[in-house]
Design a protein around this motif. Structure first.
Motif, PDB file in Angstrom:
ATOM      1  N   CYS A 137       0.803  -1.160   0.106  1.00  0.00           N
ATOM      2  CA  CYS A 137      -0.054   0.020  -0.070  1.00  0.00           C
ATOM      3  C   CYS A 137       0.808   1.210   0.094  1.00  0.00           C
ATOM      4  N   ASN A 139      -0.488   4.383   0.469  1.00  0.00           N
ATOM      5  CA  ASN A 139      -1.113   5.361   1.053  1.00  0.00           C
ATOM      6  C   ASN A 139      -0.614   6.218   2.315  1.00  0.00           C
ATOM      7  N   ASN A 140       0.042   5.166   3.000  1.00  0.00           N
ATOM      8  CA  ASN A 140       0.752   5.924   4.094  1.00  0.00           C
ATOM      9  C   ASN A 140      -0.346   6.752   5.223  1.00  0.00           C
ATOM     10  N   CYS A 141      -1.529   5.900   5.426  1.00  0.00           N
ATOM     11  CA  CYS A 141      -2.192   6.592   6.547  1.00  0.00           C
ATOM     12  C   CYS A 141      -1.500   6.889   7.489  1.00  0.00           C
ATOM     13  N   TYR A 143      -1.946   6.312  11.053  1.00  0.00           N
ATOM     14  CA  TYR A 143      -2.162   5.643  11.990  1.00  0.00           C
ATOM     15  C   TYR A 143      -1.651   4.070  11.465  1.00  0.00           C
ATOM     16  N   CYS A 144      -1.257   3.892  10.473  1.00  0.00           N
ATOM     17  CA  CYS A 144      -0.886   2.461   9.813  1.00  0.00           C
ATOM     18  C   CYS A 144       0.067   1.937   9.484  1.00  0.00           C
TER      19      CYS A 144
HETATM   20  S1  SF4 Z   1      -5.149   2.180   6.282  1.00  0.00           S
HETATM   21 FE1  SF4 Z   1      -2.882   1.383   5.911  1.00  0.00          FE
HETATM   22  S2  SF4 Z   1      -3.440  -0.295   4.277  1.00  0.00           S
HETATM   23 FE2  SF4 Z   1      -5.168   0.816   4.557  1.00  0.00          FE
HETATM   24  S3  SF4 Z   1      -5.106   2.463   3.104  1.00  0.00           S
HETATM   25 FE3  SF4 Z   1      -4.207   3.343   4.863  1.00  0.00          FE
HETATM   26  S4  SF4 Z   1      -2.019   2.889   4.612  1.00  0.00           S
HETATM   27 FE4  SF4 Z   1      -2.915   1.532   3.291  1.00  0.00          FE
END
Ligand code: SF4
Length: 418
Positions: A137, A139-141, A143-144
């Motif tokens: 992934c 996206n680098n949210c 919290y993740c």
């Molecule tokens: S929560 Fe984690 S796995 Fe899901 S989109 Fe965000 S960074 Fe990617």
């Protein structure tokens, strides 16, 4: 020689385990349903959040005891646990014969001395299976931990996916879930997930296709059209919206605002096909005010397509951006407020189910039988959503036309009809 696999965590991990099973079988090992008669156990772990890590460590401790009971037994530790906590040389791994990162079937194959080419090969069984369409992934949210564990998003090629879909069908699957960390981001040569769903639905018309993990940022807006055109693409959307307050979404690093998810939900609600949405949300996020929380709660109760809510409290996950930021700002939500908010979201989930109870009661539906006594509808994913109990034994793996005679939240009762 016999082996046993324990697969923890989500369906994506299950797919990795099925690939490990293929590698083991190619190297001449036989699968054993019980650990005791086995010579080797593969523990495929999850370490996405702290409770998952703890569960993985508990299993590992049991397996190390199992190994100590008989000379010659072997242990392979795989998945997110070694992906997240790499060997720092301080010991503790001496009872493990092989450590492999998430999905690293090549390392397993090399260790066994095999030459398996498992790129599109999986071995498993059951009425429903999963097909991984991408890894990682980007996206680098905030919290993740996933991007650090599994790396950047890489889509699998169409040909590989089609080959694997054929294999799953040959192995008896009646439903196939397309999974990835960010499935909506799948693309190849200008085509998108809608195209992939159509291609698979046309290739295997008797299979139910289910789409998981659709980040709102990459939502394929042609999907409702696909549901209308292909009745075997089940009208179910698993969407991790995470929140419905602009300021929290921004702090989470989700790169879209509430308008994006409102637009998607309005589009789904106005579709001629009845669609069920499974929301995933995080409440009690650092900085979440009562106003933010109410915005989330109200959003979740607003749309007819909303059927399931999977709600979690925020965990301070070491190594994430939010972990250090929440400490620096000192604005983590206290535990009792977080629990109260989680309970309130759960009450909204109950209300959504109650609304669907009225809509489903008395209707004749197609239900996929997962075993002789239970199954699931198109609007419910196996293992996580509502379960259907049949009033009489049925044939596992069949699609049974049945009338809903009781519907109460996550439990439905269905009477097969001729
Ligand atoms: S929560 Fe984690 S796995 Fe899901 S989109 Fe965000 S960074 Fe990617």
């Amino acid at each position: 020689m016999k082996y046993h696999i324990i697969s923890l965590g989500c369906p994506k991990n299950k797919v990795d385990s099925e690939r490990f099973a293929w590698v083991m079988s190619s190297a001449g090992w036989k699968y054993c349903v019980e650990p005791d008669p086995s010579d080797l156990i593969i523990l495929n772990t999850c370490a996405f959040i702290a409770p998952a890590t703890e569960e993985s460590l508990e299993y590992l401790s049991d397996i190390i005891s199992w190994k100590g009971e008989k000379p010659g037994r072997k242990v392979v530790l795989a998945g997110c646990l070694p992906g997240r906590y790499r060997d720092d040389g301080s010991g503790g791994l001496e009872n493990i014969d092989l450590v492999i990162g998430p999905g690293d079937w090549r390392k397993l194959s090399a260790w066994l001395g095999g030459t398996a080419d498992a790129a599109a090969q999986v071995l498993g069984q059951g009425s429903y299976r999963y097909l991984k369409i991408a890894n990682g992934c980007s996206n680098n949210c905030a919290y993740c931990t996933i991007p650090a564990i599994r790396g950047k998003f890489v889509a699998r090629g169409l040909d590989t996916i089609l080959m694997e879909s054929d294999l799953l069908v040959q192995q008896g699957a009646r439903e196939i879930g397309l999974v990835a960390q960010d499935s909506g981001n799948w693309q190849q040569n200008g085509t998108d997930l809608s195209f992939l769903a159509e291609t698979l639905a046309a290739r295997h018309p008797s299979i139910w296709w289910r789409l998981y993990y659709l980040h709102p940022l990459h939502f394929p807006c042609r999907l409702p059209e696909v549901f209308s055109k292909y009745s075997n693409v089940v009208p179910y959307i698993d969407m991790p919206i995470q929140h419905a307050s602009d300021s929290i979404l921004e702090r989470m690093g989700r790169r879209h605002g509430v308008k994006t998810i409102e637009k998607i939900m309005e589009q789904l609600d106005s579709s001629p096909v009845e669609i069920a949405v499974r929301y995933t949300v995080i409440t009690g996020y650092p900085g979440e005010t009562e106003t933010d929380f109410r915005a989330l709660r109200d959003f979740l109760g607003r749309y007819r397509s909303g059927r399931h809510i999977a709600a979690f409290s925020w965990y301070p996950e070491e190594g994430t951006l939010e972990y250090s930021r929440a400490i620096a700002r000192g604005d983590a939500v206290d535990d009792s407020t977080a629990s109260r908010r989680l309970a309130a979201i759960s009450a909204v989930g109950d209300a959504l189910y109650a609304d669907w109870d009225d809509r489903l009661y008395g209707r004749e539906l197609s239900i996929l039988a997962d075993d002789r006594f239970t199954g699931h509808t198109m609007w419910d994913a196996p293992e996580v959503d509502a379960v259907v109990s049949f009033t009489q034994p049925v044939s596992p793996g069949s699609i049974i036309r049945s009338r809903i005679t009781e519907s109460s939240g996550a439990v439905l009762v269905a009477e097969p009809v001729n």
